[in-house]
Design a protein around this motif. Structure first.
Motif, PDB file in Angstrom:
ATOM      1  N   THR A 116     -44.802   2.404  26.567  1.00 30.26           N
ATOM      2  CA  THR A 116     -44.031   1.999  25.387  1.00 30.26           C
ATOM      3  C   THR A 116     -43.695   0.515  25.432  1.00 30.26           C
ATOM      4  N   ALA A 117     -43.322   0.012  26.607  1.00 27.84           N
ATOM      5  CA  ALA A 117     -42.971  -1.406  26.737  1.00 27.84           C
ATOM      6  C   ALA A 117     -44.180  -2.296  26.424  1.00 27.84           C
ATOM      7  N   LEU A 118     -45.359  -1.924  26.918  1.00 29.62           N
ATOM      8  CA  LEU A 118     -46.570  -2.694  26.617  1.00 29.62           C
ATOM      9  C   LEU A 118     -46.860  -2.667  25.125  1.00 29.62           C
ATOM     10  N   PHE A 119     -46.738  -1.507  24.520  1.00 30.94           N
ATOM     11  CA  PHE A 119     -47.021  -1.332  23.093  1.00 30.94           C
ATOM     12  C   PHE A 119     -46.111  -2.217  22.238  1.00 30.94           C
ATOM     13  N   VAL A 120     -44.811  -2.191  22.517  1.00 34.61           N
ATOM     14  CA  VAL A 120     -43.860  -3.005  21.752  1.00 34.61           C
ATOM     15  C   VAL A 120     -44.170  -4.489  21.938  1.00 34.61           C
ATOM     16  N   GLY A 121     -44.562  -4.872  23.142  1.00 33.75           N
ATOM     17  CA  GLY A 121     -44.930  -6.268  23.394  1.00 33.75           C
ATOM     18  C   GLY A 121     -46.127  -6.698  22.563  1.00 33.75           C
ATOM     19  N   TRP A 122     -47.138  -5.831  22.449  1.00 35.18           N
ATOM     20  CA  TRP A 122     -48.333  -6.172  21.666  1.00 35.18           C
ATOM     21  C   TRP A 122     -48.025  -6.229  20.172  1.00 35.18           C
ATOM     22  N   LEU A 123     -47.000  -5.498  19.733  1.00 36.98           N
ATOM     23  CA  LEU A 123     -46.638  -5.489  18.312  1.00 36.98           C
ATOM     24  C   LEU A 123     -45.786  -6.688  17.920  1.00 36.98           C
ATOM     25  N   SER A 124     -45.222  -7.378  18.899  1.00 35.28           N
ATOM     26  CA  SER A 124     -44.231  -8.419  18.609  1.00 35.28           C
ATOM     27  C   SER A 124     -44.890  -9.769  18.356  1.00 35.28           C
ATOM     28  N   GLY A 125     -44.048 -10.751  18.035  1.00 32.61           N
ATOM     29  CA  GLY A 125     -44.537 -12.116  17.793  1.00 32.61           C
ATOM     30  C   GLY A 125     -44.656 -12.426  16.316  1.00 32.61           C
ATOM     31  N   GLN A 126     -44.421 -13.670  15.968  1.00 32.01           N
ATOM     32  CA  GLN A 126     -44.445 -14.080  14.565  1.00 32.01           C
ATOM     33  C   GLN A 126     -45.873 -14.327  14.067  1.00 32.01           C
ATOM     34  N   GLN A 127     -46.749 -14.764  14.963  1.00 33.83           N
ATOM     35  CA  GLN A 127     -48.122 -15.068  14.545  1.00 33.83           C
ATOM     36  C   GLN A 127     -48.841 -13.784  14.135  1.00 33.83           C
ATOM     37  N   TRP A 128     -49.417 -13.797  12.938  1.00 35.54           N
ATOM     38  CA  TRP A 128     -50.085 -12.596  12.417  1.00 35.54           C
ATOM     39  C   TRP A 128     -51.217 -13.006  11.490  1.00 35.54           C
ATOM     40  N   PRO A 129     -52.373 -12.364  11.522  1.00 35.60           N
ATOM     41  CA  PRO A 129     -52.695 -11.210  12.356  1.00 35.60           C
ATOM     42  C   PRO A 129     -52.808 -11.595  13.824  1.00 35.60           C
ATOM     43  N   PRO A 130     -52.670 -10.613  14.711  1.00 31.48           N
ATOM     44  CA  PRO A 130     -52.748 -10.898  16.148  1.00 31.48           C
ATOM     45  C   PRO A 130     -54.199 -11.110  16.563  1.00 31.48           C
ATOM     46  N   GLN A 131     -54.385 -11.523  17.811  1.00 36.12           N
ATOM     47  CA  GLN A 131     -55.743 -11.708  18.322  1.00 36.12           C
ATOM     48  C   GLN A 131     -56.441 -10.364  18.533  1.00 36.12           C
ATOM     49  N   TRP A 132     -55.647  -9.301  18.815  1.00 39.56           N
ATOM     50  CA  TRP A 132     -56.273  -7.984  18.972  1.00 39.56           C
ATOM     51  C   TRP A 132     -56.651  -7.407  17.607  1.00 39.56           C
ATOM     52  N   SER A 133     -57.784  -6.751  17.567  1.00 36.73           N
ATOM     53  CA  SER A 133     -58.293  -6.198  16.307  1.00 36.73           C
ATOM     54  C   SER A 133     -57.841  -4.764  16.080  1.00 36.73           C
ATOM     55  N   SER A 134     -57.526  -4.051  17.153  1.00 39.78           N
ATOM     56  CA  SER A 134     -56.999  -2.690  17.041  1.00 39.78           C
ATOM     57  C   SER A 134     -56.428  -2.257  18.383  1.00 39.78           C
ATOM     58  N   LEU A 135     -55.550  -1.250  18.328  1.00 43.23           N
ATOM     59  CA  LEU A 135     -54.974  -0.642  19.526  1.00 43.23           C
ATOM     60  C   LEU A 135     -55.338   0.836  19.509  1.00 43.23           C
ATOM     61  N   THR A 136     -56.006   1.310  20.545  1.00 47.66           N
ATOM     62  CA  THR A 136     -56.328   2.729  20.672  1.00 47.66           C
ATOM     63  C   THR A 136     -55.725   3.176  21.992  1.00 47.66           C
ATOM     64  N   LEU A 137     -54.601   3.882  21.922  1.00 53.00           N
ATOM     65  CA  LEU A 137     -53.766   4.066  23.109  1.00 53.00           C
ATOM     66  C   LEU A 137     -53.356   5.520  23.292  1.00 53.00           C
ATOM     67  N   MET A 138     -53.396   5.964  24.539  1.00 49.31           N
ATOM     68  CA  MET A 138     -52.940   7.298  24.903  1.00 49.31           C
ATOM     69  C   MET A 138     -51.457   7.252  25.262  1.00 49.31           C
ATOM     70  N   PHE A 139     -50.681   8.145  24.621  1.00 51.42           N
ATOM     71  CA  PHE A 139     -49.260   8.277  24.919  1.00 51.42           C
ATOM     72  C   PHE A 139     -48.927   9.755  25.141  1.00 51.42           C
ATOM     73  N   GLN A 140     -47.762  10.006  25.699  1.00 52.47           N
ATOM     74  CA  GLN A 140     -47.216  11.352  25.634  1.00 52.47           C
ATOM     75  C   GLN A 140     -47.100  11.705  24.147  1.00 52.47           C
ATOM     76  N   GLN A 141     -47.368  12.955  23.797  1.00 52.20           N
ATOM     77  CA  GLN A 141     -47.393  13.335  22.378  1.00 52.20           C
ATOM     78  C   GLN A 141     -46.067  13.039  21.691  1.00 52.20           C
ATOM     79  N   GLU A 142     -44.963  13.209  22.400  1.00 62.11           N
ATOM     80  CA  GLU A 142     -43.647  12.931  21.818  1.00 62.11           C
ATOM     81  C   GLU A 142     -43.529  11.460  21.413  1.00 62.11           C
ATOM     82  N   VAL A 143     -44.033  10.553  22.244  1.00 65.21           N
ATOM     83  CA  VAL A 143     -43.996   9.123  21.926  1.00 65.21           C
ATOM     84  C   VAL A 143     -44.936   8.822  20.761  1.00 65.21           C
ATOM     85  N   ALA A 144     -46.122   9.432  20.775  1.00 69.39           N
ATOM     86  CA  ALA A 144     -47.081   9.232  19.686  1.00 69.39           C
ATOM     87  C   ALA A 144     -46.477   9.647  18.346  1.00 69.39           C
ATOM     88  N   GLN A 145     -45.741  10.758  18.340  1.00 66.05           N
ATOM     89  CA  GLN A 145     -45.119  11.226  17.099  1.00 66.05           C
ATOM     90  C   GLN A 145     -44.026  10.275  16.624  1.00 66.05           C
TER      91      GLN A 145
END
Length: 262
Positions: A116-145
């Motif tokens: 979750t901490a990594l995910f929030v970090g990748w979502l943050s920042g004022q510069q947009w769009p980000p350098q990443w083109s997409s995030l495909t990430l495995m989470f616990q289902q509760e977090v994914a929901q």
């Protein structure tokens, strides 16, 4: 490979190895074609998902802090010459922007304890769009929901707002606990996020502060939970948002409007 290198999943590192090749190939297809595309993987472990990404034609940069896994990953480096770069280190302390001079996708079976901490970090920042083109990430289902939740649902909170205010986030695939070695106690799910349009005149940091305050005391009315934010009460008035509402009733668009007003 796991037996040969004597590897066991470390509970302290939040590891659960995913070894089902068919499932791993399905995950590698979620971002679309990866042929000759740059991909960042965090926590590859013995390299199950890494192998699937390489089979899909990706050029993979993998960050791994568990030294026990490095010999196994070195075998993959040799099997796919010039296609895999392994960096030993803590992904929480490495800025992906320093690793790439091109757009890149992030695909990872994230360690549960820092996902979750990594995910929030990748979502943050004022510069947009980000350098990443997409995030495909495995989470616990509760977090994914929680990431794809809608207002007035029990899962809706800060994570949903941060994930959805300038991205499209969807639940792409549910993964049964039996697919892992060792099986975790919870079910898992894959989230796929693509950048959208950044709303005008909104500070990302202000939105983060608003959601942190609003959902930090989610049982309280907005007039109470936001009282520590200067100007919040007047902003609610100007926007016609009832200060007696609770945070979980506000839409993502209303949070964006509030951040813009502040």
């Amino acid at each position: 490979m796991i037996a040969r290198h004597g590897l066991q999943a470390s509970k302290a590192l939040g590891q659960n190895f995913l070894l089902d090749e068919q499932l791993l190939d399905r995950i590698a297809k979620i971002p679309g074609s990866l042929k000759d595309k740059a991909v960042l993987e965090v926590g590859p472990g013995p390299g199950g998902l890494t192998r699937a990404l390489l089979r899909a034609g990706a050029r993979v940069t993998a960050i791994e802090m568990d030294r026990r896994c490095l010999p196994a990953l070195a075998e993959l480096e040799a099997a796919f010459p010039g296609k895999l770069r392994v960096i030993e280190g803590d992904a929480m302390k490495i800025d992906p922007a320093t690793l790439f001079d091109e757009p890149y996708a992030i695909v990872a079976n994230l360690p549960y304890n820092v996902g979750t901490a990594l995910f929030v970090g990748w979502l943050s920042g004022q510069q947009w769009p980000p350098q990443w083109s997409s995030l495909t990430l495995m989470f616990q289902q509760e977090v994914a929901q929680r990431i794809v939740a809608t207002p007035d649902s029990s899962a809706y909170g800060r994570l949903a707002v941060l994930a959805q205010w300038r991205n499209e986030a969807k639940l792409a695939l549910k993964v049964h606990r039996s697919a892992f070695t060792p099986p975790p106690k919870v079910m898992s799910a894959i989230i796929h996020v693509t950048p959208g349009i950044m709303p005008e005149n909104v500070s990302a940091r202000t939105l983060e502060r608003v959601t942190e305050a609003a959902f930090g005391q989610r049982r309280k009315m907005l007039r109470q939970s936001l009282k520590g934010l200067p100007g919040a009460s007047a902003a609610l008035d100007r926007l016609g948002i009832d200060p007696q509402r609770r945070a979980e009733t506000l839409s993502v668009a209303e949070f964006v409007s509030l951040a813009r007003e502040l």
